[in-house]
Scaffold this active site. Sequence first.
Site, mmCIF file in Angstrom:
data_model
loop_
_atom_site.group_PDB
_atom_site.id
_atom_site.type_symbol
_atom_site.label_atom_id
_atom_site.label_comp_id
_atom_site.label_asym_id
_atom_site.label_seq_id
_atom_site.Cartn_x
_atom_site.Cartn_y
_atom_site.Cartn_z
ATOM 1 N N SER A 165 0.806 -1.273 0.039
ATOM 2 C CA SER A 165 0.012 -0.010 -0.066
ATOM 3 C C SER A 165 0.732 1.282 0.104
ATOM 4 O O SER A 165 0.381 2.449 -0.265
ATOM 5 C CB SER A 165 -0.805 -0.030 1.192
ATOM 6 N N LYS B 151 -6.471 4.826 8.148
ATOM 7 C CA LYS B 151 -5.344 5.864 7.437
ATOM 8 C C LYS B 151 -5.789 7.167 7.428
ATOM 9 O O LYS B 151 -5.273 7.932 7.856
ATOM 10 C CB LYS B 151 -4.951 5.126 6.261
#
Length: 827
Positions: free
Chosen positions: A665, A708
């Site tokens: 990611s 996040k």
Amino acid sequence: MSDKNSKYLVPVEKLCWRIDPAGLAKAGAGDGRSGEEIIGQPRGVQAFRFAMQMNKSGYNVFVTGHPGIGRLEAIKKMLAEIAGHEKSPDDLCYVNNFKSPEAPILLRFKAGDGGRFKEGMREVMERLKTLVPQLFESEEYINRRKEITSAYEKKTTEFFKGLDKRVKEMGFSLVQIPDAHQQRPQLMPMVDGEPVPLPVLEERMEKGRFPRKEYAQIKEKFETLKREIDKIFLDIRELQKDLQDKGQKFEQMMFRNMAAEQLRPLREAHEDQKVQAYVESVLDDLSENIQIFMPVEGQSGGPARLLAAGDQFQPYQVNLLVDNAKQKQPPVIIESYPTYRNLFGTIERIVDRSGVWRTDFSKIQAGSFLKANGGYLVLNLIDLLTEPGVWPALKRALKTEEMEIQTFDPFYWFTSTGLKPEAIPMEIKVVVLGDPRLYYLLRYYDEEVAKIFKVRADFDSTMNRDEEAIGQLAGTIRATVEREKLRALDASALAVLLEHMVRVTGRQEKIAVSTPLLEDLLSEADSLAGRDGAEKILGRHIEQALNDRIYRANLIEEKIQEMIDRGSLLIEVDGCEIGQVNGLAVISLGEYMFGRPSRITAVTSMGRDGIINIEREADLAGSIHNKGVLILSGYLRRMYAQDKPLSVSASLAFEQSYSGVDGDSASSTELYALLSSLAEVPIDQGIAVTGSVNQKGEVQAIGGVNEKIEGFYEVCRKKGITGRQGVMIPASNVQDLMLRRQVVEAVAAGRFQVWAVKNINEGLEILTGKKAGERDPQKGYPAGSLNRLVDAKLLKFAKGLQAFASGRNGAKKATSPQKKAGNPGGE
């Protein structure tokens, strides 16, 4: 940052799915639904019902799915429904095998008849204990016994009368001499009118006090009479034996007639041939052991007598192994502690007075596997695999469709049961719950799994979020409130709860079906409402319950935030830096996940080493992360090395990372840092980045997008919101956004942003404020574009490396003649 970047901003309405409480209340979501139906599991329910309907061998079912989605409750509901339409199974009994006691006999009865048979046998034995002594004290028995005894005594008297006459005629006498064991007449010659033992007479003869010739005659007569007497006593013993046999047969005949009459109701009530044979064997054995009913002389029924009687009548007891008298339908057993003993039963052992281990058919005990015979047994796979001996025994029983009860003791060096009970035919459906990973491992390594678990019921953790699903879940929530006797839910509470169930899935178009989670949240919110004095559970109570859950689990998150606040972890959320960008990672603590930023830096130079992954060199990177970094080289070759060699050395690092790093990611984040370093263009530090990238530069979806964004927002909030900060995510992750209210409110107020990009060029424009530029086949990248700067730098590296290599080669050539010319002068 250019205002043109606003086209990449995610609209506020897409940051989170919201449901209007007023509309929810007006629509009456969940009203009229029972809430007891199984929601969101059409595949699992269809597979489960199919397995239960199949009456063939091996159609047991393996239920897979993630824990916490209500699999067990769903199975309970389906089994209760299925079992309600079937009849209860048979009772099972073990009885003594009088011919081979080591092999107890299995008897089957209709539900309830096993207990009646056991009680009937007990009552028969109790009656016989009273009736048998009375029988042998009855006038009929005594008279018949006297007849037999009188006939014996008459014959015996005749024998002795003839013998006495014969003895006297030959000058002898029969003298009764007491013996230690019995009285038997001794033959003695008459001398001077007195009986004298032959040894005494012999002694007189040796001393000359009795004529030798006369002694010889007496001895000869003695031998003749002795043979005749011995024959008579043999005849008497035969008479005694005959008397005993006749008496025993007579007693057995009388006992058998009476016992058969007592057992007749049992015979008539149970027509099964095996039961009839057992009752007959009981009658035969009792007839051979009538003495157990007789009082023991010298004992008046004290403890010792009772113990002896109990031991003597124990072989005629019935061990009711499985009693289904109270079952109105097939049993459904959920074994939560499946040890070998609990699951398959055992054979108990006792130590007798001599210290020897003993056992018998009455010590056989059933386990849940046998108690579920004719019904359904639910087990947990982890428990089966961790308990010694359980998994192999379960497979064996399911393959053979029968079970033999034995004692399993892996820590005992030798067996001590000595019993081999008759095997029990099994008709059972076994349901095993496990996670998918264990299921696949078993299917791969254990070939027998496919034979005994032919059906897999796979339960999903989510379902499509539509009106039908919302109504079903709302109905389940209301049913839970009623079942657990909780406060009623306000529409706002129902809305917050439904929104959270969507957030749990990580996808806006899905909603979670975790009923255990719903029950826990409702119970916690009900407690908060009670402390608040509220009559209903309100939306704020659900939100407080969720916040309290976070607070109980986020100690590590707070410690990391403290390190960022005090500057121990270097994170910049303002300003611009070259070759530096804020990446985002997710940390999972089991029941809680949170996101945090991590500084990623890139340093580039002329060289041929390519991209050096510092995490990999330090053995801190996982295989997926390494793959993501390798993809970056492919992107650079595609974009900038079509007309020149790629001559660059670059190092990438997660700064202040001291544990393992995995996942791809951050691959787009690393690429942004790398391109910034090459172009020498700074990156806005107020923007955090997440997303993986492929070799074509397309930004791909990642997991944990909500955590996040929220993690970086919290860091910015603590360090100071500037209004220019935000997070850049893959465009394909927009449909996964379910951000907390405070983040959505900050975005709505313009204090925080969320951008969505499809490729690296779009991301570069947001991070640097410069156009990335598209490559023209003839002219290359546009002047002033970021890609033009990167391409120019790589061209410079390639030329520089070529010049450096040429200069070094020229220096070598120039040095060689000088050495040759200098050699003569040196000499």
